[in-house]
Motif scaffolding. Structure first.
Motif, PDB file in Angstrom:
ATOM      1  N   VAL A  78      -6.391   3.040  -4.784  1.00 27.31           N
ATOM      2  CA  VAL A  78      -5.208   3.893  -4.638  1.00 27.31           C
ATOM      3  C   VAL A  78      -4.545   4.053  -5.999  1.00 27.31           C
ATOM      4  CG1 VAL A  78      -4.791   3.279  -2.225  1.00 27.31           C
ATOM      5  CG2 VAL A  78      -3.676   1.981  -4.024  1.00 27.31           C
ATOM      6  N   SER A  79      -3.825   5.137  -6.172  1.00 29.53           N
ATOM      7  CA  SER A  79      -3.167   5.403  -7.446  1.00 29.53           C
ATOM      8  C   SER A  79      -1.934   4.515  -7.603  1.00 29.53           C
ATOM      9  CB  SER A  79      -2.742   6.871  -7.518  1.00 29.53           C
ATOM     10  OG  SER A  79      -1.683   7.107  -6.600  1.00 29.53           O
ATOM     11  N   TRP A  80      -1.483   4.370  -8.857  1.00 29.71           N
ATOM     12  CA  TRP A  80      -0.276   3.595  -9.108  1.00 29.71           C
ATOM     13  C   TRP A  80       0.929   4.278  -8.490  1.00 29.71           C
ATOM     14  CZ3 TRP A  80      -0.169  -1.240  -9.817  1.00 29.71           C
ATOM     15  CH2 TRP A  80      -1.192  -1.884 -10.517  1.00 29.71           C
ATOM     16  N   ASP A  81       0.919   5.607  -8.420  1.00 28.37           N
ATOM     17  CA  ASP A  81       2.020   6.326  -7.765  1.00 28.37           C
ATOM     18  C   ASP A  81       2.136   5.901  -6.301  1.00 28.37           C
ATOM     19  OD1 ASP A  81       2.640   7.701 -10.076  1.00 28.37           O
ATOM     20  OD2 ASP A  81       1.454   9.466  -9.544  1.00 28.37           O
ATOM     21  N   THR A  82       1.002   5.742  -5.651  1.00 26.07           N
ATOM     22  CA  THR A  82       0.999   5.302  -4.260  1.00 26.07           C
ATOM     23  C   THR A  82       1.530   3.882  -4.144  1.00 26.07           C
ATOM     24  OG1 THR A  82      -0.835   6.766  -3.681  1.00 26.07           O
ATOM     25  CG2 THR A  82      -0.460   4.861  -2.246  1.00 26.07           C
ATOM     26  N   VAL A  83       1.084   3.008  -5.026  1.00 24.38           N
ATOM     27  CA  VAL A  83       1.550   1.611  -5.017  1.00 24.38           C
ATOM     28  C   VAL A  83       3.059   1.564  -5.231  1.00 24.38           C
ATOM     29  CG1 VAL A  83       1.433  -0.621  -6.204  1.00 24.38           C
ATOM     30  CG2 VAL A  83      -0.667   0.676  -5.758  1.00 24.38           C
ATOM     31  N   LEU A  84       3.571   2.343  -6.178  1.00 26.06           N
ATOM     32  CA  LEU A  84       5.009   2.362  -6.447  1.00 26.06           C
ATOM     33  C   LEU A  84       5.795   2.900  -5.256  1.00 26.06           C
ATOM     34  CD1 LEU A  84       5.011   3.529 -10.167  1.00 26.06           C
ATOM     35  CD2 LEU A  84       5.539   1.245  -9.268  1.00 26.06           C
ATOM     36  N   LEU A  85       5.283   3.927  -4.627  1.00 24.29           N
ATOM     37  CA  LEU A  85       5.941   4.477  -3.438  1.00 24.29           C
ATOM     38  C   LEU A  85       5.977   3.441  -2.318  1.00 24.29           C
ATOM     39  CD1 LEU A  85       7.238   6.829  -1.938  1.00 24.29           C
ATOM     40  CD2 LEU A  85       4.948   7.705  -1.470  1.00 24.29           C
ATOM     41  N   LEU A  86       4.891   2.735  -2.124  1.00 22.78           N
ATOM     42  CA  LEU A  86       4.851   1.698  -1.089  1.00 22.78           C
ATOM     43  C   LEU A  86       5.787   0.540  -1.412  1.00 22.78           C
ATOM     44  CD1 LEU A  86       1.027   1.683  -0.351  1.00 22.78           C
ATOM     45  CD2 LEU A  86       2.833   2.213   1.296  1.00 22.78           C
ATOM     46  N   THR A  87       5.876   0.153  -2.671  1.00 20.24           N
ATOM     47  CA  THR A  87       6.779  -0.954  -3.022  1.00 20.24           C
ATOM     48  C   THR A  87       8.244  -0.566  -2.837  1.00 20.24           C
ATOM     49  OG1 THR A  87       6.722  -0.392  -5.378  1.00 20.24           O
ATOM     50  CG2 THR A  87       5.184  -2.086  -4.602  1.00 20.24           C
ATOM     51  N   ARG A  88       8.554   0.707  -2.946  1.00 24.37           N
ATOM     52  CA  ARG A  88       9.927   1.141  -2.667  1.00 24.37           C
ATOM     53  C   ARG A  88      10.234   1.043  -1.176  1.00 24.37           C
ATOM     54  NH1 ARG A  88       9.008   4.985  -6.980  1.00 24.37           N
ATOM     55  NH2 ARG A  88       8.287   6.543  -5.491  1.00 24.37           N
ATOM     56  N   GLU A  89       9.231   1.264  -0.339  1.00 26.27           N
ATOM     57  CA  GLU A  89       9.413   1.178   1.109  1.00 26.27           C
ATOM     58  C   GLU A  89       9.331  -0.258   1.610  1.00 26.27           C
ATOM     59  OE1 GLU A  89      10.410   3.500   3.151  1.00 26.27           O
ATOM     60  OE2 GLU A  89      10.390   5.000   1.566  1.00 26.27           O
ATOM     61  N   ILE A  90       8.423  -1.043   1.032  1.00 21.99           N
ATOM     62  CA  ILE A  90       8.229  -2.439   1.455  1.00 21.99           C
ATOM     63  C   ILE A  90       9.119  -3.296   0.550  1.00 21.99           C
ATOM     64  CG2 ILE A  90       6.547  -4.288   1.790  1.00 21.99           C
ATOM     65  CD1 ILE A  90       4.391  -2.112   2.013  1.00 21.99           C
ATOM     66  N   THR A  91      10.349  -3.433   0.940  1.00 17.08           N
ATOM     67  CA  THR A  91      11.319  -4.099   0.074  1.00 17.08           C
ATOM     68  C   THR A  91      11.119  -5.603  -0.001  1.00 17.08           C
ATOM     69  OG1 THR A  91      12.883  -4.226   1.904  1.00 17.08           O
ATOM     70  CG2 THR A  91      13.055  -2.322   0.427  1.00 17.08           C
TER      71      THR A  91
END
Length: 157
Positions: free
Chosen positions: A143-156
């Motif tokens: 997965v792209s880093w953009d996806t990882v960053l988006l998920l980390t914003r949701e998974i607090t």
């Protein structure tokens, strides 16, 4: 409008029904041994059985899952699921994964390792369904880093 579901792959609901049907997973009794969920309403001829014996930890790795299936059935049968292993499947669309995750309200752990997610883009509305997940495994998904960053914003957590 969504495209029709691919008939070549298997759905999460099909695999769930197959693996945890009474014929394949005998009804167990006693605390902590599983939960019997009886659907309230279902279409005549539905592939779902009258009851499924569902543990709180589902292991559905290497089952050829490519799509979610009926979201109402996911919600009805997976309400109490806490851990879900979907590693080594054929999931390549975040919308399908989000349909599964958003219909499992108590999900804390999700393993998506070795699913071909490299070319799939995660949209912010789909990412919202991951907010309750505490642990997410994405090994070998590319997965792209953009996806990882988006998920980390949701998974607090």
């Amino acid at each position: 409008m969504e495209p029709p579901e691919d008939s070549d792959g298997r759905s999460f609901v099909e695999v769930l029904n197959e693996k945890y049907s009474p014929e394949n997973f005998p009804l167990r009794r006693g605390p902590g041994m599983g939960v019997v969920v009886v659907p309230t309403v279902g279409p005549q001829g539905s592939p779902m059985k009258d009851r499924l014996n569902m543990p709180t930890m589902l292991v559905l790795n290497s089952c050829g899952i490519i799509r979610a299936g009926d979201q109402a059935e996911i919600a009805a049968f997976c309400n109490h699921v806490i851990e879900l292993d979907l590693s080594h499947n054929l999931l390549q669309d975040w919308r399908q994964i989000s349909k599964i995750v958003s219909n499992i309200p108590n999900l804390e752990f999700l393993n998506l390792s070795s699913n071909p997610l490299a070319g799939s883009r995660l949209e912010p509305p789909c990412a919202g369904g991951f907010s309750r997940v505490r642990r997410l495994v994405l090994n070998n998904t590319r997965v792209s880093w953009d996806t990882v960053l988006l998920l980390t914003r949701e998974i607090t957590e």
